[in-house]
Scaffold this motif. Structure first.
Motif, PDB file in Angstrom:
ATOM      1  N   GLU A  33       0.817  -1.215   0.000  1.00  0.00           N
ATOM      2  CA  GLU A  33       0.000   0.000   0.000  1.00  0.00           C
ATOM      3  C   GLU A  33       0.851   1.265   0.000  1.00  0.00           C
ATOM      4  N   THR A  34       2.160   1.131   0.326  1.00  0.00           N
ATOM      5  CA  THR A  34       3.018   2.323   0.338  1.00  0.00           C
ATOM      6  C   THR A  34       3.696   2.510  -1.012  1.00  0.00           C
ATOM      7  N   VAL A  35       4.610   1.605  -1.331  1.00  0.00           N
ATOM      8  CA  VAL A  35       5.325   1.636  -2.613  1.00  0.00           C
ATOM      9  C   VAL A  35       5.534   0.187  -3.048  1.00  0.00           C
ATOM     10  N   TYR A  36       5.977  -0.028  -4.290  1.00  0.00           N
ATOM     11  CA  TYR A  36       6.331  -1.383  -4.715  1.00  0.00           C
ATOM     12  C   TYR A  36       7.629  -1.798  -4.023  1.00  0.00           C
ATOM     13  N   GLY A  37       7.665  -3.059  -3.568  1.00  0.00           N
ATOM     14  CA  GLY A  37       8.863  -3.583  -2.925  1.00  0.00           C
ATOM     15  C   GLY A  37       9.589  -4.535  -3.849  1.00  0.00           C
ATOM     16  N   LEU A  38      10.914  -4.587  -3.699  1.00  0.00           N
ATOM     17  CA  LEU A  38      11.712  -5.576  -4.425  1.00  0.00           C
ATOM     18  C   LEU A  38      12.018  -6.690  -3.435  1.00  0.00           C
ATOM     19  N   PRO A  62      20.130  -1.968   6.822  1.00  0.00           N
ATOM     20  CA  PRO A  62      19.220  -3.051   7.185  1.00  0.00           C
ATOM     21  C   PRO A  62      17.912  -2.911   6.413  1.00  0.00           C
ATOM     22  N   LEU A  63      17.337  -4.041   6.010  1.00  0.00           N
ATOM     23  CA  LEU A  63      16.101  -4.045   5.225  1.00  0.00           C
ATOM     24  C   LEU A  63      14.917  -4.452   6.096  1.00  0.00           C
ATOM     25  N   ILE A  64      13.727  -4.100   5.658  1.00  0.00           N
ATOM     26  CA  ILE A  64      12.508  -4.474   6.371  1.00  0.00           C
ATOM     27  C   ILE A  64      12.106  -5.896   5.982  1.00  0.00           C
ATOM     28  N   SER A  65      11.775  -6.722   6.979  1.00  0.00           N
ATOM     29  CA  SER A  65      11.217  -8.048   6.718  1.00  0.00           C
ATOM     30  C   SER A  65       9.703  -7.948   6.769  1.00  0.00           C
ATOM     31  N   LEU A  95       3.272   0.869   8.825  1.00  0.00           N
ATOM     32  CA  LEU A  95       4.119   1.028  10.003  1.00  0.00           C
ATOM     33  C   LEU A  95       5.140  -0.104  10.070  1.00  0.00           C
ATOM     34  N   THR A  96       6.408   0.278  10.281  1.00  0.00           N
ATOM     35  CA  THR A  96       7.477  -0.705  10.479  1.00  0.00           C
ATOM     36  C   THR A  96       8.001  -0.570  11.897  1.00  0.00           C
ATOM     37  N   LEU A  97       8.143  -1.692  12.584  1.00  0.00           N
ATOM     38  CA  LEU A  97       8.658  -1.683  13.950  1.00  0.00           C
ATOM     39  C   LEU A  97      10.059  -2.273  13.976  1.00  0.00           C
ATOM     40  N   VAL A  98      11.006  -1.560  14.595  1.00  0.00           N
ATOM     41  CA  VAL A  98      12.345  -2.110  14.818  1.00  0.00           C
ATOM     42  C   VAL A  98      12.373  -2.662  16.237  1.00  0.00           C
ATOM     43  N   LEU A  99      12.557  -3.976  16.333  1.00  0.00           N
ATOM     44  CA  LEU A  99      12.443  -4.706  17.604  1.00  0.00           C
ATOM     45  C   LEU A  99      13.673  -5.595  17.791  1.00  0.00           C
ATOM     46  N   GLY A 114      23.674  -7.182  10.143  1.00  0.00           N
ATOM     47  CA  GLY A 114      24.487  -7.558  11.292  1.00  0.00           C
ATOM     48  C   GLY A 114      23.975  -7.057  12.631  1.00  0.00           C
ATOM     49  N   LEU A 115      22.860  -6.324  12.631  1.00  0.00           N
ATOM     50  CA  LEU A 115      22.356  -5.738  13.877  1.00  0.00           C
ATOM     51  C   LEU A 115      21.627  -6.776  14.729  1.00  0.00           C
ATOM     52  N   PRO A 116      21.542  -6.525  16.040  1.00  0.00           N
ATOM     53  CA  PRO A 116      20.767  -7.424  16.907  1.00  0.00           C
ATOM     54  C   PRO A 116      19.270  -7.140  16.833  1.00  0.00           C
ATOM     55  N   SER A 117      18.882  -6.148  16.031  1.00  0.00           N
ATOM     56  CA  SER A 117      17.471  -5.792  15.891  1.00  0.00           C
ATOM     57  C   SER A 117      16.966  -6.190  14.502  1.00  0.00           C
ATOM     58  N   ILE A 118      15.644  -6.188  14.353  1.00  0.00           N
ATOM     59  CA  ILE A 118      15.044  -6.517  13.060  1.00  0.00           C
ATOM     60  C   ILE A 118      13.855  -5.589  12.825  1.00  0.00           C
ATOM     61  N   ALA A 119      13.725  -5.106  11.582  1.00  0.00           N
ATOM     62  CA  ALA A 119      12.582  -4.265  11.222  1.00  0.00           C
ATOM     63  C   ALA A 119      11.493  -5.153  10.645  1.00  0.00           C
ATOM     64  N   VAL A 120      10.286  -5.097  11.219  1.00  0.00           N
ATOM     65  CA  VAL A 120       9.189  -5.957  10.764  1.00  0.00           C
ATOM     66  C   VAL A 120       7.974  -5.121  10.375  1.00  0.00           C
ATOM     67  N   ALA A 140      12.317  -9.905   2.600  1.00  0.00           N
ATOM     68  CA  ALA A 140      13.015  -8.620   2.698  1.00  0.00           C
ATOM     69  C   ALA A 140      12.659  -7.805   1.462  1.00  0.00           C
ATOM     70  N   ALA A 141      12.272  -6.535   1.660  1.00  0.00           N
ATOM     71  CA  ALA A 141      11.881  -5.745   0.491  1.00  0.00           C
ATOM     72  C   ALA A 141      12.075  -4.254   0.707  1.00  0.00           C
ATOM     73  N   PRO A 142      13.122  -3.695   0.093  1.00  0.00           N
ATOM     74  CA  PRO A 142      13.213  -2.235  -0.005  1.00  0.00           C
ATOM     75  C   PRO A 142      12.378  -1.786  -1.197  1.00  0.00           C
ATOM     76  N   SER A 143      12.270  -0.491  -1.396  1.00  0.00           N
ATOM     77  CA  SER A 143      11.506  -0.014  -2.539  1.00  0.00           C
ATOM     78  C   SER A 143      12.149  -0.504  -3.838  1.00  0.00           C
ATOM     79  N   ALA A 144      11.290  -0.817  -4.824  1.00  0.00           N
ATOM     80  CA  ALA A 144      11.745  -1.466  -6.046  1.00  0.00           C
ATOM     81  C   ALA A 144      12.202  -0.458  -7.103  1.00  0.00           C
ATOM     82  N   THR A 182       6.255   4.340   7.960  1.00  0.00           N
ATOM     83  CA  THR A 182       6.872   4.986   9.115  1.00  0.00           C
ATOM     84  C   THR A 182       7.691   3.947   9.867  1.00  0.00           C
ATOM     85  N   VAL A 183       8.944   4.270  10.216  1.00  0.00           N
ATOM     86  CA  VAL A 183       9.783   3.318  10.944  1.00  0.00           C
ATOM     87  C   VAL A 183       9.952   3.782  12.387  1.00  0.00           C
ATOM     88  N   ILE A 184       9.513   2.929  13.325  1.00  0.00           N
ATOM     89  CA  ILE A 184       9.583   3.245  14.752  1.00  0.00           C
ATOM     90  C   ILE A 184      10.513   2.268  15.449  1.00  0.00           C
TER      91      ILE A 184
END
Ligand code: TXA
Ligand code: MG
Length: 331
Positions: A33-38, A62-65, A95-99, A114-120, A140-144, A182-184
């Motif tokens: 709904e935001t943009v096309y992901g690759l 880091p990429l969003i899962s 909304l993307t959460l970094v946890l 390599g981070l101990p966190s993950i964006a979901v 995993a998908a950044p903008s395409a 939005t990334v939180i």
């Protein structure tokens, strides 16, 4: 080199073809709904390296899962009460959460840089959710779009930007939001907005009943204390373009090797890519850095890597890992 581009609108057949490609390690662009992901299988480092190659991205972030629902995301990230509230209020949505990344998560180190966190994130687009359900793995998908170009909101934009680098685009029509999620960051006891996007600061603050802090956008500005560094760096010093050992200056080093580099005289060698393949080296990068980061060595030496293809992004990332910084807190 690349297969002919297939662009398919919604159908069961198109979705199962796309899911099969993702599971096989191929790239598929899909609508959210935001943009096309690759998209690529987030658990497959070779596939994720392919994202960087296709986008010609000059650095690894880091990429969003992406997941079909909260429960699928919770298999890879640890949700606290704040995360549960935001997920309940805004998912599926922009909304993307970094946890904190769960220790049993199969998402590869290249996806999380390599981070101990993950964006979901759980996207709201029906085609995206159906695809994610069919894949059964985090995607995993950044903008395409090619690096530096505007984010794509139609299948045509994707084809124009990446058409000769990817095999398949799922066409779900124009994206409704047109602005990335939005990334939180919830990895500290504060609520930090890392990227403004489809969901507003006010909306987040209202659900949580707490203040939302804006992250420093200027990378050169010192980070507020307690803020998690957004770039993984090993505890050991990192030396780039190491063409030979030099014990007098650098002590006992472990070498991350590439191609026909000199290995003689180093205390140990781990290969980024023995055959000198930039995509393979990218896939191995963060896992090898973690493996090399052992107290029995004085430093990590990186063999020269040509600045072509993904070599550019690898060198950029290594440069940041070698930059002077505060010493790691002892574990
Ligand atoms: O709308 C969107 O979010 C689109 C669609 C395709 O879902 N995706 C997207 O993904 O924009 P990407 O990978 O380009 O965005 C990643 C953002 C970056 O700002 C990155 O720094 C941040 O999320 N990020 C990801 N993982 C992180 C982590 N572990 N810690 C801090 N920031 C993270
Ligand atoms: Mg982008």
């Amino acid at each position: 080199m690349c297969p002919a581009l297939t662009i398919r609108p919604y159908s069961e057949g198109a979705l199962s073809q796309a899911a099969g490609k993702l599971r096989a390690g191929e790239l598929v662009a899909f609508p959210t709904e935001t943009v096309y992901g690759l998209g690529a299988d987030a658990t497959n480092a070779d596939a994720v390296a392919g994202i960087y190659a296709a986008k010609q991205r000059p650095s690894f972030n880091p990429l969003i899962s992406h997941f079909p629902d909260r429960d699928a995301a919770a298999a890879h990230a640890t949700f606290d009460a704040r995360a549960e509230k935001l997920a309940a209020a805004f998912w599926p949505g922009a909304l993307t959460l970094v946890l904190p990344k769960r220790s049993d998560s199969t998402v590869c180190e290249l996806t999380t840089a390599g981070l101990p966190s993950i964006a979901v994130r759980v996207p709201a687009h029906p085609m995206a959710r159906e695809l994610l359900r069919a894949v059964g793995r985090p995607v995993a998908a950044p903008s395409a779009n090619r690096s530096g170009r505007i984010s794509p909101t139609t299948a045509g934009h994707v084809a124009h930007s990446l058409g000769n680098a990817i095999g398949m685009i799922l066409d779900g029509g124009p994206c409704g939001v047109g602005l990335e999620s939005t990334v939180i960051d919830l990895t500290t006891d504060r609520v930090v907005m890392l990227r403004p996007g489809g969901i507003t600061k006010e909306q987040i603050a209202e659900v949580l009943g707490t203040e939302v802090i804006m992250a420093e956008t200027d990378d050169s500005a010192p980070k507020s204390p307690g803020m998690l560094t957004s770039h993984y760096a090993p505890g050991l010093p990192v030396r780039l373009d190491a063409t030979a050992p030099d014990k007098a200056t650098y002590g006992h080093e472990i070498l991350l090797g590439f191609g026909d580099c000199v290995t003689k005289g180093f205390d140990a060698v781990l290969w980024l890519s023995k055959s000198g393949n930039d995509v393979e080296a990218a896939a191995n990068l963060f896992a090898r850095l973690h493996e090399a980061d052992q107290k029995r060595f004085d430093g990590i030496a990186i063999a020269p890597i040509p600045a072509t293809g993904l070599g550019l992004a690898i060198n950029d990332r290594m440069k940041r890992a070698s930059a002077p910084r505060a010493p790691h807190p002892s574990p």
